[in-house]
Design a protein around this motif. Structure first.
Motif, PDB file in Angstrom:
ATOM      1  N   ARG A   1       0.408   4.159  -2.711  1.00  0.00           N
ATOM      2  CA  ARG A   1       0.125   5.545  -2.332  1.00  0.00           C
ATOM      3  C   ARG A   1       1.150   6.508  -2.908  1.00  0.00           C
ATOM      4  O   ARG A   1       0.803   7.563  -3.448  1.00  0.00           O
ATOM      5  CB  ARG A   1       0.076   5.654  -0.801  1.00  0.00           C
TER       6      ARG A   1
ATOM      7  N   VAL B   1      -7.627  -3.444  -6.043  1.00  0.00           N
ATOM      8  CA  VAL B   1      -8.306  -2.148  -6.093  1.00  0.00           C
ATOM      9  C   VAL B   1      -9.474  -2.156  -7.077  1.00  0.00           C
ATOM     10  O   VAL B   1     -10.484  -1.490  -6.858  1.00  0.00           O
ATOM     11  CB  VAL B   1      -7.298  -1.026  -6.443  1.00  0.00           C
TER      12      VAL B   1
ATOM     13  N   PRO C   1       0.807  -1.224   0.000  1.00  0.00           N
ATOM     14  CA  PRO C   1       0.000   0.000   0.000  1.00  0.00           C
ATOM     15  C   PRO C   1       0.844   1.279   0.000  1.00  0.00           C
ATOM     16  O   PRO C   1       0.430   2.294  -0.555  1.00  0.00           O
ATOM     17  CB  PRO C   1      -0.817  -0.129   1.290  1.00  0.00           C
TER      18      PRO C   1
ATOM     19  N   THR D   1      -9.462   3.098  -2.452  1.00  0.00           N
ATOM     20  CA  THR D   1      -8.841   1.814  -2.169  1.00  0.00           C
ATOM     21  C   THR D   1      -9.642   0.658  -2.769  1.00  0.00           C
ATOM     22  O   THR D   1      -9.392  -0.508  -2.462  1.00  0.00           O
ATOM     23  CB  THR D   1      -8.691   1.606  -0.650  1.00  0.00           C
TER      24      THR D   1
END
Length: 210
Positions: free
Chosen positions: A19, A80, A15, A107
């Motif tokens: 991001r 996702v 993650p 997400t």
């Protein structure tokens, strides 16, 4: 393609990659080297290459990584684009804060409903999410289904609510209750303990004094 069973540590870093790549993509960055990504994330370039190699070959020697392509690939690994449906249990202060401020859709989750026992909030719509009576939980799940439940209920009722959810086939729990939950092996629980995070910060502050 995943080559073998991936360690939890690698999964926990994915993650962060997603991001950071999302931020780079929004900033218009087209490509990036593992060294530059390393500097941005505070992870060694060799660790980045090792982590990504668990899922395939994404970079080109002398070019680095295409930011948008890598972001999309990691997004697929994280699911996702799977259209996960989520519900929230407990529309109090924490639950409401999540509904109003957390972007579930970024997400890959759609928050479809919230449930509570308080007549003051039942029947209302908070941040576009309808709040239903907890008595309606089983009927709703039978009609609509949900992949994940966000638990922001009081600790005293957390296990009872969990039992109801798992009996209805909910496969994942995002648990903010600070309670250790008993679930079937087929259910995945992600625990969020704010106190643990703050205690870790306290330890790190002491370490930095030495």
């Amino acid at each position: 393609m995943r080559k073998e069973k991936v360690s939890t540590a690698v999964i926990r870093r994915l993650p962060r990659y997603y991001r950071n790549l999302e931020e780079l993509s929004r900033a218009g960055v087209v490509r990036i080297s593992s060294g530059a990504l390393s500097a941005a994330m505070g992870i060694t370039a060799s660790q980045i290459r090792q982590d990504l190699s668990c899922f395939g070959e994404f970079g080109l020697q002398g070019y680095g990584y295409n930011v948008e392509n890598l972001r999309r690939e990691i997004g697929e690994i994280l699911g996702v684009g799977q259209g996960h449906r989520a519900i929230l249990l407990g529309a109090g202060n924490l639950g409401r804060a999540l509904m109003e401020n957390f972007h579930f859709e970024r997400t890959g989750f759609t928050l479809t409903a919230a449930f509570d026992v308080d007549p003051a909030v039942i029947g209302k719509t908070l941040a576009g999410v309808p709040v239903l009576d907890l008595k309606e939980l089983e009927g709703y799940l039978e009609r609509e289904g949900a992949d994940v439940a966000v638990l922001t209920v009081p600790g005293g009722v957390a296990q009872a609510v969990t039992d109801r959810l798992t009996q209805c086939g909910v496969r994942g729990l995002w648990n903010f209750t600070n309670m250790e939950l008993s679930t079937p092996k087929s259910t995945v629980v992600e625990n969020v303990h704010f106190a643990d995070s703050l205690l870790t910060l306290g330890y790190m502050i002491l370490e930095n004094k030495e």
